[in-house]
Motif scaffolding. Sequence first.
Motif, mmCIF file in Angstrom:
data_model
loop_
_atom_site.group_PDB
_atom_site.id
_atom_site.type_symbol
_atom_site.label_atom_id
_atom_site.label_comp_id
_atom_site.label_asym_id
_atom_site.label_seq_id
_atom_site.Cartn_x
_atom_site.Cartn_y
_atom_site.Cartn_z
ATOM 1 N N TRP A 105 0.865 -1.173 0.000
ATOM 2 C CA TRP A 105 0.000 0.000 0.000
ATOM 3 C C TRP A 105 0.904 1.227 0.000
ATOM 4 C CZ3 TRP A 105 -0.992 -4.629 2.070
ATOM 5 C CH2 TRP A 105 -2.257 -5.196 1.836
ATOM 6 N N SER A 106 0.819 2.012 -1.077
ATOM 7 C CA SER A 106 1.753 3.114 -1.275
ATOM 8 C C SER A 106 1.013 4.434 -1.418
ATOM 9 C CB SER A 106 2.598 2.889 -2.539
ATOM 10 O OG SER A 106 3.231 1.634 -2.523
ATOM 11 N N SER A 107 1.635 5.497 -0.972
ATOM 12 C CA SER A 107 1.087 6.839 -1.165
ATOM 13 C C SER A 107 1.617 7.422 -2.463
ATOM 14 C CB SER A 107 1.507 7.747 -0.007
ATOM 15 O OG SER A 107 2.867 8.132 -0.141
ATOM 16 N N PRO A 108 0.934 8.431 -3.006
ATOM 17 C CA PRO A 108 1.577 9.231 -4.049
ATOM 18 C C PRO A 108 2.666 10.090 -3.416
ATOM 19 C CG PRO A 108 -0.491 10.239 -3.416
ATOM 20 C CD PRO A 108 -0.407 8.941 -2.657
ATOM 21 N N THR A 109 3.421 10.784 -4.249
ATOM 22 C CA THR A 109 4.382 11.752 -3.735
ATOM 23 C C THR A 109 3.614 12.958 -3.205
ATOM 24 O OG1 THR A 109 6.086 11.041 -5.287
ATOM 25 C CG2 THR A 109 6.327 13.232 -4.323
ATOM 26 N N MET A 110 3.823 13.268 -1.931
ATOM 27 C CA MET A 110 3.101 14.363 -1.263
ATOM 28 C C MET A 110 4.108 15.454 -0.920
ATOM 29 S SD MET A 110 0.734 11.933 1.211
ATOM 30 C CE MET A 110 2.154 11.010 1.809
ATOM 31 N N SER A 111 3.744 16.706 -1.207
ATOM 32 C CA SER A 111 4.726 17.791 -1.093
ATOM 33 C C SER A 111 4.178 18.957 -0.295
ATOM 34 C CB SER A 111 5.156 18.259 -2.488
ATOM 35 O OG SER A 111 5.750 17.202 -3.205
ATOM 36 N N PRO A 112 4.509 19.050 1.001
ATOM 37 C CA PRO A 112 4.150 20.250 1.753
ATOM 38 C C PRO A 112 5.077 21.407 1.402
ATOM 39 C CG PRO A 112 5.370 18.753 3.157
ATOM 40 C CD PRO A 112 5.171 18.043 1.845
ATOM 41 N N HIS A 113 4.518 22.608 1.358
ATOM 42 C CA HIS A 113 5.328 23.782 1.014
ATOM 43 C C HIS A 113 6.394 24.030 2.089
ATOM 44 C CE1 HIS A 113 6.237 27.673 -0.815
ATOM 45 N NE2 HIS A 113 6.424 28.096 0.425
ATOM 46 N N CYS A 114 7.585 24.406 1.623
ATOM 47 C CA CYS A 114 8.666 24.807 2.531
ATOM 48 C C CYS A 114 9.642 25.643 1.710
ATOM 49 C CB CYS A 114 9.371 23.590 3.136
ATOM 50 S SG CYS A 114 10.442 23.968 4.538
ATOM 51 N N ASP A 115 9.866 26.873 2.117
ATOM 52 C CA ASP A 115 10.674 27.799 1.326
ATOM 53 C C ASP A 115 12.068 27.242 1.060
ATOM 54 O OD1 ASP A 115 8.641 29.636 1.133
ATOM 55 O OD2 ASP A 115 9.322 30.832 2.848
ATOM 56 N N ASP A 116 12.604 27.586 -0.114
ATOM 57 C CA ASP A 116 13.933 27.109 -0.494
ATOM 58 C C ASP A 116 14.992 27.471 0.544
ATOM 59 O OD1 ASP A 116 13.292 25.883 -2.960
ATOM 60 O OD2 ASP A 116 13.226 27.824 -3.950
ATOM 61 N N GLU B 210 4.874 3.817 2.564
ATOM 62 C CA GLU B 210 4.459 2.531 1.993
ATOM 63 C C GLU B 210 4.432 1.485 3.101
ATOM 64 O OE1 GLU B 210 5.692 0.001 -1.900
ATOM 65 O OE2 GLU B 210 7.201 -0.021 -0.316
ATOM 66 N N SER B 211 3.497 0.544 2.977
ATOM 67 C CA SER B 211 3.453 -0.586 3.902
ATOM 68 C C SER B 211 3.194 -1.877 3.131
ATOM 69 C CB SER B 211 2.364 -0.403 4.952
ATOM 70 O OG SER B 211 2.286 -1.563 5.777
ATOM 71 N N PRO B 212 3.948 -2.947 3.446
ATOM 72 C CA PRO B 212 3.637 -4.257 2.868
ATOM 73 C C PRO B 212 2.575 -4.999 3.679
ATOM 74 C CG PRO B 212 5.629 -4.417 4.166
ATOM 75 C CD PRO B 212 5.180 -2.977 4.240
ATOM 76 N N VAL B 213 2.035 -4.345 4.716
ATOM 77 C CA VAL B 213 1.112 -5.011 5.645
ATOM 78 C C VAL B 213 -0.335 -4.627 5.380
ATOM 79 C CG1 VAL B 213 0.514 -5.348 8.086
ATOM 80 C CG2 VAL B 213 2.917 -5.095 7.402
ATOM 81 N N SER B 214 -0.624 -3.309 5.376
ATOM 82 C CA SER B 214 -2.008 -2.865 5.223
ATOM 83 C C SER B 214 -2.062 -1.368 4.954
ATOM 84 C CB SER B 214 -2.816 -3.169 6.498
ATOM 85 O OG SER B 214 -2.350 -2.367 7.572
ATOM 86 N N GLU B 215 -3.224 -0.910 4.478
ATOM 87 C CA GLU B 215 -3.428 0.523 4.292
ATOM 88 C C GLU B 215 -3.408 1.275 5.623
ATOM 89 O OE1 GLU B 215 -6.709 3.703 2.572
ATOM 90 O OE2 GLU B 215 -6.774 1.617 1.891
ATOM 91 N N PRO B 216 -4.039 0.731 6.689
ATOM 92 C CA PRO B 216 -3.950 1.435 7.973
ATOM 93 C C PRO B 216 -2.516 1.640 8.460
ATOM 94 C CG PRO B 216 -5.737 -0.150 8.049
ATOM 95 C CD PRO B 216 -5.012 -0.391 6.764
ATOM 96 N N ARG B 217 -1.649 0.655 8.225
ATOM 97 C CA ARG B 217 -0.247 0.815 8.633
ATOM 98 C C ARG B 217 0.422 1.927 7.816
ATOM 99 N NH1 ARG B 217 2.106 0.843 12.265
ATOM 100 N NH2 ARG B 217 4.090 -0.132 11.679
ATOM 101 N N MET B 218 0.099 2.007 6.514
ATOM 102 C CA MET B 218 0.631 3.100 5.694
ATOM 103 C C MET B 218 0.197 4.452 6.279
ATOM 104 S SD MET B 218 -0.292 4.097 1.726
ATOM 105 C CE MET B 218 -1.969 4.548 2.188
ATOM 106 N N ARG B 219 -1.070 4.557 6.654
ATOM 107 C CA ARG B 219 -1.588 5.809 7.195
ATOM 108 C C ARG B 219 -0.977 6.135 8.553
ATOM 109 N NH1 ARG B 219 -5.763 7.988 4.408
ATOM 110 N NH2 ARG B 219 -6.604 6.727 2.700
ATOM 111 N N GLU B 220 -0.696 5.108 9.344
ATOM 112 C CA GLU B 220 -0.040 5.337 10.634
ATOM 113 C C GLU B 220 1.362 5.911 10.434
ATOM 114 O OE1 GLU B 220 -0.179 1.649 12.780
ATOM 115 O OE2 GLU B 220 -2.380 1.609 12.780
ATOM 116 N N MET B 221 2.064 5.405 9.434
ATOM 117 C CA MET B 221 3.407 5.936 9.159
ATOM 118 C C MET B 221 3.315 7.388 8.691
ATOM 119 S SD MET B 221 6.665 5.786 9.125
ATOM 120 C CE MET B 221 7.142 4.067 9.380
ATOM 121 N N PHE B 222 2.328 7.694 7.842
ATOM 122 C CA PHE B 222 2.170 9.081 7.407
ATOM 123 C C PHE B 222 1.884 9.993 8.600
ATOM 124 C CE2 PHE B 222 -0.762 12.513 5.961
ATOM 125 C CZ PHE B 222 0.200 13.288 5.331
ATOM 126 N N ALA B 223 1.007 9.544 9.485
ATOM 127 C CA ALA B 223 0.678 10.353 10.662
ATOM 128 C C ALA B 223 1.920 10.590 11.519
ATOM 129 C CB ALA B 223 -0.412 9.662 11.485
#
Length: 499
Positions: A392-403, A467-480
């Motif tokens: 279960w993989s996320s897209p590339t996510m990009s929060p703004h942060c000045d150069d 990304e998680s090889p286990v589950s979508e909830p685990r992917m979301r936990e890592m993002f959090a």
Amino acid sequence: MYPIPQPALTPNSLAYESRPLVKPTGFREYDARWLFEKEINLMGVQALGLGLGTFIRRSGVRPEIVVGHDFRSYSSSIKYALISGLMAAGMKVHDIGLALSPMAYFAQFALDVPCVAMVTASHNDNGWTGVKMGMERPLTFGPDEMARLRDIVLAADFDLAPSGGYVFVPDFAEHYIADLLERPKLTRRLKVVCACGNGTAGAFAPRVLEGLGCEVVPLDVELDHTFPRYNPNPEDMKMLHAIADTVRASGADVGLGFDGDGDRCGVVDDRGEEIFADKVGVMLARDLSAIHQGATFVVDVKSTGLYATDPVLKANGVKADYWKTGHSYIKRRVSELKALAGFEKSGHFFFGAPVGRGYDDGLVSAIAVLDMLDRNPGRSLSALKTALPKTWSSPTMSPHCDDEVKYRVVEAVVAHFASAKANGEPVAGQPIRDLNTVNGVRVTVEDGTWGLVRASSNKPELVVVVESPVSEPRMREMFAALDGVLRDHPDVGAYNQTI
């Protein structure tokens, strides 16, 4: 004496029209990107050409260079300002006109010219411009070269020379297309959605796919520099969704989406489901390693863990090398390791001999996908994807942060996770199994779930992937968990997209 470039100038002023504007942060890790007229003016582009020509001559490289430009309303004028600087620094310029970035790289080989400068903002929004540069084919500049070029330009430390010259190369695109089609046609009559987001690839990609024997379903192939529907970016979910809808409506075998300068290719399967580029890379690695046993593949740190764990790749003796994100980094690493290919999650694919010449070309990537389908006549693209181990993989996510602050923020995030690992502190509820800090920080916990934070090399953003090889909830936990650390830094802004 040429004026010293200024980091800021007021538009519609005497100074703006008589001095070069060059914002220092435009010199990125492996290319240059500026907001045209706000961060660089035409005289600033001329200074860039003077600096590039000076750098090339001081490096002892033959002073000849291929120059091309992408399809934006201002790219041609920027190219000619660049050319004027290059010629003043003693460079012989071979102008191939409107081009894809890989067409310019190909021109280095076809015209036997050592250097390249491609005027393109790639997939960036309108208003941006940039230059991809190199003087050692098939490589492009990395951090060291960019730093030296920056210092020359910002100090106006130019060497003028009277030996510059200019040659326009007519109809060069025909040579590029002929080179791609110098091969047998596909044995299967594949139906292919060809999506170009109204970018430069629309002038060339449909012809190549038709020349391979495909039935082409065109999508946004008309050149329009306003990009009326979405930016030509195969990582953008708007573009991927448009391709998916067209695949389902047309019953196509595959959807292929090309970015603004044609060096990347996004893939949608026959069910209309987007396949992230790192998973496409695993599929191609399976296909190619069956022919080239024991091959090495270079992959960027944003990519799936399957390159190291997939049982088919293991059985084929594949060696996976996780390396820094960025087309210059991966390209150079492929060359150093003599790897068969390099894959970036962004869709930059680099095929070494005998598949390619080592540079990133979205059309070569598309051909590799089509060849994979051709070698599996009884299997659809969705079946080849389903055969991969599930993650279960996320897209590339990009929060703004000045150069000006993004690298400092990333250093703090790296230090946070290094401390957590040293102290045995869990991340997303589990101990840290591995930290890869070759490019930002990639945190992998005990069950194989991982997350990455790094600084974008070409925009004022951070990059987050999980990304998680286990589950979508685990992917979301890592993002959090990652986002919780980022929220401790006020300089980190909103995401462009999230899960």
